[in-house]
Design a protein around this motif. Structure first.
Motif, short mmCIF file in Angstrom:
data_model
loop_
_atom_site.label_atom_id
_atom_site.label_comp_id
_atom_site.label_asym_id
_atom_site.label_seq_id
_atom_site.Cartn_x
_atom_site.Cartn_y
_atom_site.Cartn_z
N VAL A 75 234.54 102.01 -5.71
CA VAL A 75 233.74 101.02 -5.97
C VAL A 75 233.05 101.05 -7.44
CG1 VAL A 75 231.40 100.23 -5.46
CG2 VAL A 75 232.75 101.15 -3.53
N ILE A 76 232.82 102.02 -7.91
CA ILE A 76 232.29 102.38 -9.38
C ILE A 76 233.54 101.59 -10.26
CG2 ILE A 76 231.95 103.59 -11.36
CD1 ILE A 76 230.92 105.87 -9.27
N GLN A 77 234.72 101.93 -10.06
CA GLN A 77 235.75 101.31 -10.86
C GLN A 77 236.02 99.95 -10.66
OE1 GLN A 77 239.79 102.36 -10.02
NE2 GLN A 77 240.67 102.52 -12.09
N LEU A 78 235.76 99.34 -9.61
CA LEU A 78 235.92 97.75 -9.29
C LEU A 78 234.61 97.27 -9.89
CD1 LEU A 78 236.97 97.70 -5.63
CD2 LEU A 78 238.37 97.07 -7.60
N LEU A 79 233.63 97.75 -10.06
CA LEU A 79 232.20 96.99 -10.72
C LEU A 79 232.58 97.35 -12.08
CD1 LEU A 79 229.52 95.95 -10.69
CD2 LEU A 79 228.47 98.41 -10.49
N GLN A 80 232.96 98.25 -12.37
CA GLN A 80 233.20 98.29 -14.04
C GLN A 80 234.19 97.11 -14.48
OE1 GLN A 80 234.52 102.29 -14.04
NE2 GLN A 80 232.43 102.97 -15.15
N GLN A 81 235.03 97.16 -13.83
CA GLN A 81 236.44 96.12 -14.28
C GLN A 81 235.79 94.77 -14.04
OE1 GLN A 81 239.37 97.22 -11.38
NE2 GLN A 81 240.38 98.80 -12.63
N GLU A 82 234.82 94.45 -12.91
CA GLU A 82 234.23 93.02 -12.68
C GLU A 82 233.47 92.73 -13.98
OE1 GLU A 82 233.82 89.22 -11.64
OE2 GLU A 82 235.46 90.73 -11.30
N VAL A 83 232.47 93.55 -14.30
CA VAL A 83 231.54 93.54 -15.43
C VAL A 83 232.43 93.37 -16.56
CG1 VAL A 83 229.79 94.54 -16.86
CG2 VAL A 83 229.84 94.71 -14.32
N ALA A 84 233.35 94.15 -17.08
CA ALA A 84 234.14 93.77 -18.22
C ALA A 84 234.87 92.31 -18.12
CB ALA A 84 235.16 94.93 -18.39
N ARG A 85 235.32 92.20 -17.24
CA ARG A 85 235.84 90.76 -17.14
C ARG A 85 234.95 89.63 -17.29
NH1 ARG A 85 236.69 86.18 -13.88
NH2 ARG A 85 234.83 87.08 -12.52
N LEU A 86 233.59 89.58 -16.77
CA LEU A 86 232.58 88.73 -16.91
C LEU A 86 232.17 88.55 -18.52
CD1 LEU A 86 230.57 89.20 -13.69
CD2 LEU A 86 231.89 87.19 -14.05
N GLU A 87 232.10 89.80 -18.82
CA GLU A 87 231.38 89.93 -20.25
C GLU A 87 232.57 89.38 -21.21
OE1 GLU A 87 228.28 93.25 -20.61
OE2 GLU A 87 230.11 94.00 -20.95
N GLN A 88 233.95 89.45 -20.94
CA GLN A 88 235.11 88.94 -21.92
C GLN A 88 234.86 87.72 -21.84
OE1 GLN A 88 238.99 90.29 -20.70
NE2 GLN A 88 239.60 90.02 -22.69
N GLU A 89 234.90 86.91 -20.40
CA GLU A 89 235.08 85.50 -20.47
C GLU A 89 233.62 84.84 -20.78
OE1 GLU A 89 235.85 84.81 -16.47
OE2 GLU A 89 237.85 85.49 -16.53
N GLN A 90 232.55 85.47 -20.74
CA GLN A 90 231.34 84.71 -20.81
C GLN A 90 230.26 85.32 -21.89
OE1 GLN A 90 229.65 83.98 -16.86
NE2 GLN A 90 231.57 83.49 -16.03
N GLY A 91 230.58 86.34 -22.20
CA GLY A 91 229.56 87.29 -23.25
C GLY A 91 229.01 88.37 -22.62
N ALA A 92 228.50 89.27 -23.40
CA ALA A 92 228.02 90.71 -23.01
C ALA A 92 226.60 90.35 -22.12
CB ALA A 92 227.54 91.50 -23.98
N PHE A 93 226.45 91.16 -21.28
CA PHE A 93 224.96 90.97 -20.46
C PHE A 93 223.91 91.70 -21.39
CE2 PHE A 93 228.10 90.56 -16.79
CZ PHE A 93 227.50 89.20 -16.38
N ASP A 94 222.77 91.13 -21.43
CA ASP A 94 221.63 91.86 -22.08
C ASP A 94 220.88 92.79 -21.05
OD1 ASP A 94 221.36 90.34 -24.72
OD2 ASP A 94 221.44 88.70 -23.20
N VAL A 95 221.04 92.66 -19.87
CA VAL A 95 220.18 93.45 -18.97
C VAL A 95 220.81 93.19 -17.66
CG1 VAL A 95 218.48 91.76 -18.23
CG2 VAL A 95 217.80 94.20 -18.24
N ILE A 96 220.76 94.50 -16.90
CA ILE A 96 221.19 94.60 -15.22
C ILE A 96 219.98 94.96 -14.40
CG2 ILE A 96 222.68 95.84 -13.91
CD1 ILE A 96 224.65 96.05 -16.23
N PHE A 97 219.89 94.08 -13.34
CA PHE A 97 218.86 94.43 -12.21
C PHE A 97 219.77 95.33 -11.11
CE2 PHE A 97 216.69 91.55 -14.98
CZ PHE A 97 215.62 92.47 -15.15
N SER A 98 219.61 96.36 -10.78
CA SER A 98 220.21 96.86 -9.58
C SER A 98 219.30 97.04 -8.43
CB SER A 98 220.80 98.29 -9.95
OG SER A 98 221.22 99.05 -8.63
#
Length: 367
Positions: A75-98
């Motif tokens: 799950v950690i790996q899948l989440l990291q990969q998805e965040v990396a994909r989104l940041e590559q396509e749309q820009g880095a996230f400034d903040v995360i709310f869990s």
């Protein structure tokens, strides 16, 4: 400066935290120069109108035990990969709310580069007490999940919940209160769709998943004492355990299990009363929704949330905690003397605009 926000939650199961996250996603995306995305750690979803442009669901079918020894790494790996994909396509996230305990474990272990805030939706003490009643393993597991908040920035959805962060084994970096967001116009509009679902039967309404903390046993014990014509409508999923419990109290002909409803508000609007029997809630979203619609409710005076929602406005709507008899008395009194049309004086404190502004102020300070 534009802001990129990521929300993460275990699933989109039909609960209060899940609805709050979806509302916050919408509220953020309504703010100029702000964009938000939501990642669900599993495919579990009770909402049919989720926008795939704003929501990603990881390819994990079941939301159960995502932080277990066997699933956690994947799950950690899948989440990291998805965040990396989104940041590559749309820009880095400034903040995360869990959001929610299992998500907190996963997000804390993922070691993201931007500021992360952990939104706590429940009562620590009551969660641990409930887990202890289920056995030492459940208690240990819940305590380990809560320890993911150690030395973290925490947001609580009620002042009562925040007051518990004084435990010596759970020091946090910061703790502040931001109420869940509620869009009054959207909720009222939803209440006006479709008409009365039971036009020939007056009814009381309970909204909430079938679980230990919701105390359906106490609800049924109280309702069985009422002698009026009302039936009890449950907006929860049918299950064999629920059917057995209804039968135990002899309520087969007086309880309607209507299932999960994406729009519970029309049910609220036409109910004589909404009733909450929980041992605890982080805030009590159903109470807020009911008040915005103008439907009275009776709730247990559980440790967190109930008094914050009502203040000193309607103390007679709170029943003694743990007492089915007092819950029945308060319901009977309200049904015999229903209140006139009312307007809740604290609605603005719980508005989606108020919540979004509080979150954005926090983001600006952190970034």
């Amino acid at each position: 400066m534009s802001k990129r926000i990521l929300l993460v939650i275990t699933s989109l199961n039909g609960g209060g935290a899940e609805m709050a996250v979806l509302r916050m996603l919408k509220a953020f995306n309504a703010v100029p120069d702000t964009s938000a995305h939501l990642i669900s750690l599993s495919q579990k979803n009770d909402y049919q109108d989720v926008d795939p442009e704003m929501v990603t669901m990881l390819p994990i079918a079941n939301s159960k035990s995502l932080d277990s020894f066997f699933k956690r790494g994947k799950v950690i790996q899948l989440l990291q990969q998805e965040v990396a994909r989104l940041e590559q396509e749309q820009g880095a996230f400034d903040v995360i709310f869990s959001h929610l305990e299992v998500t907190n474990v996963i997000v804390a272990a993922a070691n993201f580069h931007c500021p992360v805030f952990y939104v706590h939706h429940n009562s620590i003490q009551q969660e641990l007490l409930c887990a202890k009643e289920r056995g030492p393993f459940k208690y240990f597991k819940m305590k380990q999940r809560l320890k993911a908040l150690k030395n973290k920035d925490v947001i609580c959805v009620s002042k009562g919940s925040a007051s518990e962060f004084t435990l010596p084994w759970l020091p946090v970096k910061s703790c502040q209160v931001i109420y869940n967001p509620f869009d009054a116009e959207e909720i009222i509009a939803g209440s006006q769709e479709g008409g009365n679902p039971y036009p020939d039967r007056p009814y009381l309404l309970h909204v909430g998943r079938f679980g230990r903390a919701k105390r359906h046993d106490r609800l049924f014990e109280a309702f069985a004492q009422l002698t009026g014509p009302e039936v009890l409508v449950l907006l929860t999923k049918q299950s064999s355990k629920l059917t057995k419990l209804i039968k135990r109290y002899g309520l087969e002909d007086r309880v309607i299990v209507a299932g999960f409803q994406a729009n519970p508000y029309r049910f609220m609007k036409h109910a004589r009363c909404v009733v909450l029997s929980s041992d605890y809630e982080g805030l009590g979203n159903v109470m807020v929704e009911s008040l915005l619609i103008g439907t009275p409710f009776i709730a247990n005076d559980y440790p967190h949330g109930a008094k914050e929602v009502l203040g000193h406005w309607r103390p007679e709507w709170l029943a003694e905690t743990g007492s089915a008899d007092d819950l029945a008395r308060k319901l009977a009194q309200l049904l015999q003397q229903p209140p006139q049309a009312f307007q809740w004086p604290d609605a603005e404190l719980f508005s989606h605009v108020h919540s979004a502004n509080a979150y954005l102020a926090l983001i600006n300070k952190a970034t």
